[in-house]
Enzyme design. Structure first.
Site, PDB file in Angstrom:
ATOM      1  CB  SER A   1      -0.992  -0.010   1.167  1.00 32.41           C
ATOM      2  OG  SER A   1      -0.331   0.231   2.372  1.00 32.41           O
TER       3      SER A   1
ATOM      4  CE  LYS B   1      -2.715   2.003   5.408  1.00 30.79           C
ATOM      5  NZ  LYS B   1      -2.678   1.471   4.023  1.00 30.79           N
TER       6      LYS B   1
END
Lengths: 210, 210, 210
Positions: free
Chosen positions: A106, A149
């Protein structure tokens, strides 16, 4: 008593060219994850290009670095053919902190942005963070842990968060207090990321930067 | 009878160029951990630069060496461009003692200082010790075991201890008897370390040393 | 409530040259499995040919890539000897998604097609998908999971499915609702695949594309 209720894992107040804030997702929640790229040696007409990596990356993340490198090179060759940076640059890419094992795909768009920021000698706005898997052709794929996140990004003073369009429903489900003051930018292709962070770079500038 | 109540693990009374005292933290407490850099072969106009490492380093510490090397090279290129040391030098970096496995990123600034000390042919004050993780851009990150390291430093005759600013609260919690006679220098960037150990090096000197 | 009843794993609405849709068969059923090939660096008269691979491929799939590469090179040399692409091209082949381990030989014809699509600079019709093991001489061998792959292909908007002739009986046993709107093309040799996807490429065009 107890751990601090609020903390930041921001390492940089200002980011030099080559440094980009990404985001990690672990069993402990989200955290900032910087990618740093610098030159290993002076760029000369005869230098041999290479990419060295450090930061205790796992196999998937190492491949992610290779994909970002190929993608950044081809973007440069196609869009800014006068810029010879990647044909000559011995690059070192590091992901602090050095003792923490890291893995996963990612950070793909973060790595590509780090390499391009170095190539363009263009520092990023330090209030931008990004997360997204990158494919060789520049497609941005879905990632995990957007909620964690986003919380980590906000805690670290981020005001713009770039995330994969495929995570749009995750973004929409974020609590209002997380989204407040945090602008989300969904991206489907790296060109969308490029427009946000390097949109003002002219062909003329890119040709002459090195 | 029993272990000595007081001992020093100082290896060097005077340190030649390339040798810097760092500090390790193990289950046995803290200890001095020197980093030694020397030339593998004579420096010539045609020699090929490289960095070889020994000392039973684990993966994280090996990466730490690579980061310190890239950082030292770029500092030299940016600040002292007349000095061609790293473009020609075949360097051997060793961490005694050779049979003891070592790992971790906290010798980062020690390694960078060792390489620069060799490059400048500038010996360090042997009463200085340092500990701190280094990133590619020169940021100094938090380390573990500052208390044990400070005790070991003092035991070995250190009077100046350079440590990461992120460990400031650890420093402040040290017992007064440890801090007595031990000057702590918190650093956020390698430039802070540089000012302490190489602050008196002129551009003129650096250009002509090799 | 519950998982969506219908979903697509189509990544590309239009596929650039070098991108081909294959199909995977896992314990979770079938899914689209793209193969992406791009140039690692600009093609020049002096560039060194190579094939780098990413995508968490297992040993069998890595060998599959090598077979596809050798086959594509020999097809080009035999049929289009004026095209020097594979003699100069540094190619990067990636199989998204980067974190998913993949293995097996059934992407053989997909990989060969990906490499040839890049070499010819010829994008594929995005409604074509293919599955089949490839041998060095271009023979297409039987694969597993045709039913699951056909369902996944259809779900992703595929209208033409290329499969090994050796799987003809599996195709014939597919339920009518799966076959409806999905044209099956059984192939025994890669030349059969070639005719479907590159049949309109002239020797003249192939010679001058790079």
């Amino acid at each position: 008593v107890g751990p601090p209720l609020w903390y930041s894992d921001r390492l940089y107040d200002q980011t030099p060219p080559g440094v980009v804030m990404g985001l990690a997702w672990t069993s402990m929640g989200g955290s900032a994850l910087y990618v740093e790229s610098t030159l290993e040696s002076i760029l000369t007409l005869n230098s041999t290009p290479c990419l060295n990596k450090t930061g205790q990356m796992g196999d998937v993340m190492k491949e992610s670095t290779a994909i970002a490198y190929t993608f950044a090179k081809s973007l440069m060759a196609l869009e800014y053919s006068g810029n010879k940076f990647f044909e000559k640059a011995a690059i070192h890419l590091h992901v602090p902190e050095g003792a923490t094992p890291k893995d996963g795909p990612s950070a793909g768009i973060t790595m590509a942005t780090s390499l391009l920021s170095l190539a363009f000698q263009k520092p990023l706005d330090p209030t931008i963070a990004m997360t997204g898997e990158l494919t060789l052709t520049g497609k941005v794929l879905k990632i995990g842990g957007l909620r964690e996140k986003a919380v980590a990004a906000k805690r670290s003073g981020v005001t713009t968060l770039i995330y994969p369009e495929a995570n749009l429903s995750d973004w929409e489900e974020l609590p209002e207090n997380v989204k407040e003051g945090l602008k989300g930018v969904p991206v489907a292709w790296y060109s969308d990321v490029f427009n946000v962070v390097f949109g003002d770079i002219s062909k003329e500038y890119a040709k002459n930067v090195w």
